[in-house]
Enzyme design. Structure first.
Site, PDB file in Angstrom:
ATOM      1  N   HIS A   1       5.354   6.432 -17.443  1.00  0.00           N
ATOM      2  CA  HIS A   1       6.131   5.502 -16.626  1.00  0.00           C
ATOM      3  C   HIS A   1       6.846   4.504 -17.523  1.00  0.00           C
ATOM      4  O   HIS A   1       6.288   4.034 -18.508  1.00  0.00           O
ATOM      5  CB  HIS A   1       5.207   4.744 -15.673  1.00  0.00           C
ATOM      6  CG  HIS A   1       5.942   4.194 -14.490  1.00  0.00           C
ATOM      7  ND1 HIS A   1       6.077   4.897 -13.325  1.00  0.00           N
ATOM      8  CD2 HIS A   1       6.581   3.035 -14.308  1.00  0.00           C
ATOM      9  CE1 HIS A   1       6.783   4.180 -12.468  1.00  0.00           C
ATOM     10  NE2 HIS A   1       7.104   3.043 -13.031  1.00  0.00           N
TER      11      HIS A   1
ATOM     12  N   ASP B   1       3.235   0.106  -2.250  1.00  0.00           N
ATOM     13  CA  ASP B   1       4.210  -0.124  -3.322  1.00  0.00           C
ATOM     14  C   ASP B   1       5.604   0.299  -2.880  1.00  0.00           C
ATOM     15  O   ASP B   1       6.581  -0.375  -3.189  1.00  0.00           O
ATOM     16  CB  ASP B   1       3.821   0.602  -4.609  1.00  0.00           C
ATOM     17  CG  ASP B   1       4.859   0.337  -5.687  1.00  0.00           C
ATOM     18  OD1 ASP B   1       5.097  -0.849  -5.986  1.00  0.00           O
ATOM     19  OD2 ASP B   1       5.488   1.287  -6.177  1.00  0.00           O
TER      20      ASP B   1
ATOM     21  N   ARG C   1      11.257  -6.101  -2.932  1.00  0.00           N
ATOM     22  CA  ARG C   1      11.463  -6.888  -4.169  1.00  0.00           C
ATOM     23  C   ARG C   1      12.865  -6.673  -4.716  1.00  0.00           C
ATOM     24  O   ARG C   1      13.492  -7.595  -5.240  1.00  0.00           O
ATOM     25  CB  ARG C   1      10.425  -6.480  -5.225  1.00  0.00           C
ATOM     26  CG  ARG C   1       9.043  -6.998  -4.935  1.00  0.00           C
ATOM     27  CD  ARG C   1       8.018  -6.335  -5.843  1.00  0.00           C
ATOM     28  NE  ARG C   1       8.330  -6.485  -7.237  1.00  0.00           N
ATOM     29  CZ  ARG C   1       8.111  -5.557  -8.168  1.00  0.00           C
ATOM     30  NH1 ARG C   1       7.558  -4.404  -7.852  1.00  0.00           N
ATOM     31  NH2 ARG C   1       8.437  -5.777  -9.421  1.00  0.00           N
TER      32      ARG C   1
ATOM     33  N   SER D   1       2.570  -2.767  -9.321  1.00  0.00           N
ATOM     34  CA  SER D   1       3.434  -1.718  -8.777  1.00  0.00           C
ATOM     35  C   SER D   1       3.253  -0.431  -9.571  1.00  0.00           C
ATOM     36  O   SER D   1       3.004   0.647  -9.021  1.00  0.00           O
ATOM     37  CB  SER D   1       4.890  -2.196  -8.841  1.00  0.00           C
ATOM     38  OG  SER D   1       5.787  -1.129  -8.738  1.00  0.00           O
TER      39      SER D   1
ATOM     40  N   LYS E   1       0.612   3.138  -8.520  1.00  0.00           N
ATOM     41  CA  LYS E   1       1.114   4.510  -8.413  1.00  0.00           C
ATOM     42  C   LYS E   1       0.364   5.425  -9.379  1.00  0.00           C
ATOM     43  O   LYS E   1       0.061   6.567  -9.063  1.00  0.00           O
ATOM     44  CB  LYS E   1       2.613   4.559  -8.743  1.00  0.00           C
ATOM     45  CG  LYS E   1       3.456   4.003  -7.613  1.00  0.00           C
ATOM     46  CD  LYS E   1       4.918   4.031  -7.957  1.00  0.00           C
ATOM     47  CE  LYS E   1       5.270   2.960  -8.949  1.00  0.00           C
ATOM     48  NZ  LYS E   1       6.516   2.264  -8.731  1.00  0.00           N
TER      49      LYS E   1
HETATM   50  N1  URA Z   1       8.779   0.120 -12.182  1.00  0.00           N
HETATM   51  C1  URA Z   1       7.950   0.121 -11.123  1.00  0.00           C
HETATM   52  O1  URA Z   1       7.465   1.157 -10.692  1.00  0.00           O
HETATM   53  N2  URA Z   1       7.693  -1.036 -10.533  1.00  0.00           N
HETATM   54  C2  URA Z   1       8.189  -2.195 -10.967  1.00  0.00           C
HETATM   55  O2  URA Z   1       7.877  -3.202 -10.396  1.00  0.00           O
HETATM   56  C3  URA Z   1       9.053  -2.193 -12.080  1.00  0.00           C
HETATM   57  C4  URA Z   1       9.329  -1.015 -12.681  1.00  0.00           C
END
Ligand code: URA
Length: 434
Positions: A84, A163, A170, A185, A189
């Site tokens: 990620h 999320d 957001r 966040s 995930k």
């Molecule tokens: N990537 C994400 O999944 N969430 C965030 O808040 C910022 C970047």
């Protein structure tokens, strides 16, 4: 004592107090079920943005979000790995790294996001390929991960749905660049989607949500800590995001650049970052780093990563002929250049300006759920350190009928710095947190 109402909870955070896990459940699960409206959660998010959260609150918020839906059981899938990025401009790394990892024998079964604020998202980029879908039922997702070693879904109603809702809210309430909200966040995930190993690319600089190395390190440590507590192997790499990664920013343009990289013809910075992240993933599985690097590079040289990408696109309904015929992509036909005001060297191309320019052209969202134009974007023709003549094109805009062109040009002009002397080269990999 009577339970606290939602306004009480907003007031609590507004006044800088610390939430209990139960309070976070009331807010976040209530919102996920549709019982608490957007406007109250918007106010609460702004209070969190301004007041912050303790490490314990952040960890609790992550677990509440991860538990807001199903927890994926990747069960006996071999060597599961997830990757990620905290979000950047021109950051198409996932499109290249995930097929590299599956070509290396690891299993990538991951959830990806859409664009957020001025940063792009993997799902939006992949949707530049007609037919490609991010919606896979769980059984198909798992079967595909087993067969190809690569399956990628969007933020679903089933996995960390809290999320999904908070992320979209957001994005439109100026509450994105906030450490506890980003850490929870991302890690919610990662925990919900079940991979054993997680490699995090924490972006730092003008185009990232974390502007300084110190903030980036704090975010990396928070995420590694949350993951480790939950029994996962988490490694974070901090990388530069002052300048866009590679040359392309914008959805179709980035897929085109990712395909070139998968053919071994990508820009140096992008290729090196993908190799470095692949080495982290292999090292987390106990492989020697030198051997890992040789194997990672080979997936780009021998076409095995490209072959995985082709199979992955086809398995998720995409027209795989786009992989071999780049001319098929819908690239917006309008062109305009931003030129060097004087002769010298490109000293800086502000990634935030480029990200905002893509938004202005219609390549991202200003309102929840808005449709985007996949064909628009910005090409960096000259990277920092390259010599330029006065009036030479440095940045190229791809626009549709002039939409947003003036604003985008202004942003790019402001973000371009040309100096008499060549700048010292910036390191791409700034630090690592294990
Ligand atoms: N990537 C994400 O999944 N969430 C965030 O808040 C910022 C970047």
């Amino acid at each position: 004592m009577a339970p606290l109402t939602i306004p009480d909870l907003i007031r609590k955070k507004r006044d800088g107090e610390v939430h209990t896990r139960q309070e976070l459940e009331t807010l976040v699960l209530g919102y996920t079920r549709g019982e608490v409206p957007d406007y109250q959660i918007s106010a609460w998010l702004m209070a969190v943005y301004l007041r912050g959260m303790t490490p314990q609150e952040t960890a609790d918020l992550t677990l509440v979000m991860a538990g807001s839906g199903d927890l994926m059981n990747l069960g006996d899938l071999p060597h599961t790995v997830d990757k990620h990025s905290t979000g950047g401009v021109g950051d198409k790394t996932s499109l290249i790294l995930t097929p590299m990892l599956s070509a290396l024998g690891l299993t990538v079964a991951k959830m990806s996001g859409r664009g957020l604020a001025h940063t792009g998202g993997t799902i939006d980029k992949l949707e530049s390929i007609p037919g490609w879908t991010s919606e896979l039922p769980e059984e198909r997702f798992l079967a595909q991960a087993r067969e190809i070693g690569l399956a990628l879904v969007g933020q679903s109603k089933d996995l960390a749905p809290a999320d999904g809702k908070l992320y979209a809210l957001r994005d439109v309430t100026a509450t994105v660049d906030c450490l506890p909200l980003i850490a929870s966040s991302i890690m919610s995930k990662k925990l919900a989607s079940g991979a054993h190993t997680v490699v995090l690319d924490v972006k730092v600089g003008a185009g990232a949500f974390m502007r300084t190395l110190e903030d980036g390190r704090a975010l990396a440590r928070a995420m590694v800590d949350i993951g480790t507590r939950a029994g996962r192997q988490v490694r974070a790499v901090l990388t530069d995001m002052d300048t866009p990664l590679g040359h392309m920013a914008g959805n179709s343009l980035e897929v085109l650049e990712a395909l070139a990289t998968l053919r071994g013809e990508g820009p140096h910075d992008l290729t090196e970052l993908c190799v470095a992240l692949a080495v982290e993933a292999l090292a987390a599985h106990g492989e020697d780093e030198t051997a890992a690097e040789t194997r990672a590079r080979a997936t780009l040289a021998d076409g095995s990563a490209l072959q995985k990408f082709r199979a992955f696109v086809a398995a998720q309904g995409g027209d795989a002929s786009y992989v071999d015929e780049p001319g098929k992509f819908d690239v917006a036909p309008g062109r305009a250049d931003v030129t060097a005001p004087q002769a010298g060297f490109v000293a800086g191309i502000d990634a935030l300006s480029v990200g905002r320019a893509v938004l202005a052209l219609g390549g991202g969202r200003e309102r929840k759920g808005e449709a985007i134009d996949h064909g628009v974007g910005v090409e960096v023709l000259k990277k920092p350190g390259e010599a330029v003549q006065a009036g030479e094109a440095v940045l190229r805009l791809y626009h549709r009928d002039g939409r947003g062109l003036n604003a985008a040009q202004e942003l790019l002009q402001e973000g371009l710095r040309v100096a008499a002397a060549a700048p010292a080269p910036d390191a791409l990999i700034l630090d690592r947190v294990n």
